[in-house]
Each structure stands twice: as C-alpha cells, then as structure tokens.
Design a protein around this motif. Structure first.
Motif, PDB file in Angstrom:
ATOM      1  N   ASP A  92      38.633  46.645  40.700  1.00  0.00           N
ATOM      2  CA  ASP A  92      37.353  46.054  41.093  1.00  0.00           C
ATOM      3  C   ASP A  92      36.893  45.024  40.066  1.00  0.00           C
ATOM      4  OD1 ASP A  92      37.356  47.641  43.301  1.00  0.00           O
ATOM      5  OD2 ASP A  92      35.834  49.048  42.585  1.00  0.00           O
ATOM      6  N   ARG A 140      32.962  40.607  43.442  1.00  0.00           N
ATOM      7  CA  ARG A 140      32.451  41.978  43.494  1.00  0.00           C
ATOM      8  C   ARG A 140      31.471  42.211  42.340  1.00  0.00           C
ATOM      9  NH1 ARG A 140      34.191  46.960  45.653  1.00  0.00           N
ATOM     10  NH2 ARG A 140      36.010  45.955  46.597  1.00  0.00           N
ATOM     11  N   TYR A 200      38.396  51.270  39.522  1.00  0.00           N
ATOM     12  CA  TYR A 200      37.381  50.494  38.817  1.00  0.00           C
ATOM     13  C   TYR A 200      37.984  49.284  38.097  1.00  0.00           C
ATOM     14  CZ  TYR A 200      34.221  54.330  39.816  1.00  0.00           C
ATOM     15  OH  TYR A 200      33.458  55.263  40.467  1.00  0.00           O
TER      16      TYR A 200
END
Length: 521
Positions: free
Chosen positions: A200, A206, A197
């Motif tokens: 990301d 994203r 996470y």
C-alpha cells in the motif's frame, strides 16, 4: 534460490558492519568475546557502533530501515549513542539523484517540470526509505502560485521489498513448524499484514487518499494539521500536497524557546492517538518523530503537523469495542473483566480459568500504575507480558500489529516530551467518555438512522416477495407458512411489549448517563 541468496547477503552485511560484534560482545563470556575478535579480523570497525548499525540497515533496504525507525523511538531500551544514530533514519536516509526525481515527475504528468512548477528545489528537504520530498511552487489552474511539497517514490523499491518479504515468509514458516510458541504467534499472518501495508505504501495515490480521510476526521479537533492534497497532481509515483511549515518535534529546545507548552503537547498527542483509534478506527500508523512537526504560526500555534501517510491502520467496530473495554477495565484495575474479555474474544482457550488469568494480569500490571513514564521499565513489562501470554496460550492478533507498533511510537514520543506524563490518567477520561457514547441512547439513535435507508428499501418489497414465495410452494407448505404467520403475529405483540419496555430502558440509560457525567466530568 533468490530467498537463500538474500539471506546470504543479509549475513554478509551484518558481518561487514560488525553487527556480530555488537551482539557477541554484549555477553560476558570469554569464548564469545574471542569469537567476536576472530570475526572482526580484516574489517574496519573504527566507526561508532550506532553509525555502523544505521549504515547496515540503510544498506539492507526499506524493511530494515523501518525497523530502525521503530527502534529509534525507544530510547528507554537503547544506549543514547545508538538511539541518536537510528534517529537519522527518520528523514535522513541517503537521497537518490534529483534528476531521477524530475524524470519521474515528468513521466507521471507527461509534461516538463517547468510547466508544472514556477520553481522546484533540486535538493530534497527529506529523504526516507520509500520516497523523498522536494519543495516547489505550483502553478495551479487559476494561475495562482502555491507553496507545495512534492513526494517522489524511490525507484526500484518493489523488487527489493519482494525479496525481503519472501525471506520473511520462509522464516515465518520455519518458526511455525519448529515451535509451538511460533504457531501461537502466527508469524505468517503477521508477515501477510506487513506485506499488505508495505505494498500500500508503494502507491502514493493511496497515501494521498488516506491523508484526505485523516484530514476530514481531524477537522474540528483543533489539535493537528494535515496537508491538503492537490488531486490534479497525484499519481502512484508522485503526489503534490500543501507545504507545511513547522518545527520538527525532536527539536525540543527550539520549541521551548518559541513558547510551546511541551507537557501539553504530550497530552495532546495521547488525545489525538486515542481519537483516531477509538472514535474513527482509522489512525496514522507511522508516527515516528521524522513524520511529526509542531506549528509555531500564530493562527495554529502549538498544533501537531502530521506528515507521511503511507501506513495507516484500521479497526473494525468489534476491534474498537473490544480494545476500549479492555483499556477501560485496565485503567479501573478491573482485572477480572480483562480476563473475561480475553476469554470471550477467543484470544485464550475457552477452558481458561478466569481467576488464574485475573491473578496473572494483576501481577503484571499493578506495579506500573500511578507512575510517570520515566519510572516504567517497558522492557521488564514486555518480558512479563510475554511470559503470561505464553503460559495462557494467548494468540497474537495480526490485525492489531500496526496498533501495537504505533503504541510503541506514541509511548516513546511521550517519554521524550514529558517523562513525568501519567499515561493512564491522561487516557482514562477519554476512554470513559467514549464508552458512554457507545452504550448511551445517542448510539442507539445513530444505529437506527444508519440502518433506516436499508429497511426503507426492503419493506415495500416484502408483499411481492411473500406472494412469489407462496405461489412457488405446494399446499402443505402454504398451510405451514400460514401457521408460521400466525405465530409471527403473536411474536409481534410480544415485540411491541419489548419496545415499550425498551423505551423505559432508554430513559433509564439517559438518567444513568447524567449521573455518570456528573461523577466523572
């Protein structure tokens, strides 16, 4: 070697800001207090404890800042002065130089910033651990001016995060090797989830895609606003989005003066959360007050405004169904079903006695029903849940770590908005309605519709595939296959009978659904 050096730096920062004093002085032991005074020698600890804790977390970097953000929502667990200081981590982390932000924008889009924006505010409106935000006026392709927010990634984030994650992996390995409880808690898998996470979050494209997905999902709910992304100006280091105008949700008095119904706001927050989790399986997983505003514009008055979509959580259909059944059984106080679900899912050993686990769950949960948030001691509840999970060897589910973190955020926000909120009764109708949708005839029709293209493509291929199979097999195998086909015909007749019975069952479900709707709604 780098990991050990990072560990030394963390200890040094903790000592420099007197975090050891905060821990040692909290114990009523004379020798510990003396140790705290010795460790404090030569340091300036005149600043308030909350300020020192905040500054230490800022110094240590983004992972520690995020930990402070989660803590800041738990005012029931922290002294007021510490919680107030940690709240500053939500959107007031020291910004980086605006010239660096402009250079990043120009490098990303290969154009001078003046040719992209009619105006660009050099002073950031918000600064967090990963990025900071500037307001600007965008010149779009049609020459129309649009008010936008420009999010720019903080430089040099990846090396800092990698160092902290490396240290966390090492500590997780130690924990697993040294303790049976450590193995049960699966620390290495939890760190792996955290790793994914965080990486990301370093890709702003994203984040823009996650925002677009949430915007589509929430369209029609009329409870939350999500900014639109300007895709021509989205890059891994910079994203440009619609500028949202709202009041930070932490400014309760200002919201009250504007006429916002604070109690309804608390209930709407619960509805938004459960909709994202159980209906969509895709939820905003960084819902601290710094990322939430409330609209006071006439057309959207009283709606939430969600910001910062760097961390989103996802759930599989299996996870959604399992959690919904658990919540529904919990709200109905059906502790036996809760125990059975834990055994069926493999969260506890298969030889666990249902009656013993049922009794343990009842003893933990029963005292907290029919109470408003202000009367619930989350610390005591968590302690008792941990004791129970330890006794029955409940395994931690790494894929649910973000959901657990978000639940803490939501419960903390609800406590601030409306301490009298009954969380159970607010969530129960939503979950019961959702469960009806999962077992009703409409769900069956939806599944058949979703699978229809797959079978429509497969069925015309079956004769050719069967012919090729027969040609490749020797005579004995073909004879055996013919016998199997004959058996299949008998099975088909049986299936036809089952289908007719299924139609009758579906009609029964429709009647049951009507009865349940009359009962609950």
């Amino acid at each position: 070697m780098t990991r050990y050096l990072r560990g030394v730096i963390i200890v040094w920062v903790a000592l420099r800001y007197g975090l050891d004093e905060l821990v040692l002085n909290s114990f009523q032991r004379p020798w510990l207090s003396s140790m705290a005074r010795v460790l404090s020698f030569g340091r300036n600890l005149k600043a308030p404890r909350g300020q020192r804790l905040r500054m230490a977390l800022e110094h240590l970097g983004p992972i520690f800042v995020k930990f402070g953000q989660v803590l800041s929502t738990r005012r029931d667990l922290l002294p007021a002065d510490v919680a107030d200081e940690l709240a500053r981590l939500q959107d007031r982390v020291p910004p980086f130089d605006s010239s660096v932000a402009i250079a990043t924008i120009e490098r990303a889009f290969r154009r001078p910033v003046d040719t992209i924006f009619a105006s660009f505010e050099r002073e950031p409106v918000a600064s967090a651990s990963i990025a900071q935000v500037h307001f600007a006026t965008l010149i779009d392709k049609g020459g129309i001016l649009r008010d936008v927010a420009v999010k720019v990634l903080r430089p040099g984030m990846l090396p800092v995060i990698e160092k902290d994650l490396s240290l966390m992996r090492m500590m997780a390995g130690w924990l697993e090797r040294l303790s049976a409880d450590g193995r049960r808690l699966k620390p290495r898998e939890v760190v792996a989830e955290f790793d994914k996470y965080l990486h990301d979050e370093l890709d702003l494209v994203r984040e823009a895609a996650s925002a677009a997905q949430l915007r589509r999902n929430m369209d029609g709910l009329n409870l939350v606003l999500i900014p639109e992304m300007h895709w021509d100006y989205c890059h891994p280091d910079v994203i440009v989005m619609e500028r949202m105008n709202g009041v930070p949700i932490s400014q309760f008095e200002r919201l009250r003066q504007a006429g916002v119904d604070i109690r309804q706001l608390a209930r709407d927050g619960v509805t938004i959360f459960f909709t994202q989790v159980f209906r969509d399986g895709f939820f905003h997983a960084d819902m601290h007050p710094g990322n939430i505003q409330v609209s006071i514009e006439p057309a959207t008055f009283g709606r939430y405004i969600s910001l910062d979509f760097g961390i989103v959580g996802t759930l599989t259909e299996h996870d959604k169904e399992y959690l919904a059944q658990n919540f529904t059984a919990f709200f109905r106080r059906d502790y036996k079903r809760v125990a059975q679900l834990h055994i069926e899912s493999g969260w506890v050993p298969p030889d666990t006695r249902v009656d013993e686990l049922e009794a343990a769950v009842r003893s933990v949960c029963e005292p907290y029903f029919d109470r408003p948030l202000k009367e619930i001691s989350l610390g005591m509840l968590l302690m008792r849940l941990f004791q129970t999970s330890r006794r029955f060897q409940v395994e931690i589910q790494p894929q649910l770590v973000l959901l657990q973190k978000t639940l803490l955020n939501i419960e903390g926000l609800g406590r601030q908005l409306d301490p009298d909120l009954d969380l159970w009764n607010t969530a129960k109708p939503f979950l019961e309605k959702w469960m009806l949708e999962q077992v009703g005839p409409q769900k069956l029709m939806d599944e058949l519709r979703d699978q229809a293209p797959r079978y429509a493509k497969l069925l015309p291929e079956l004769p050719r595939l069967l012919y090729q199979f027969l040609q490749q097999k020797p005579a004995d195998d073909r004879r055996e296959l013919l016998e199997l086909l004959a058996e299949q015909k008998r099975t088909n007749r049986l299936l036809q009978s089952l289908i007719y019975g299924g139609i009758g069952f579906a009609l029964g479900l429709i009647v049951m659904q009507i009865v349940v709707r009359v009962r609950f709604f």
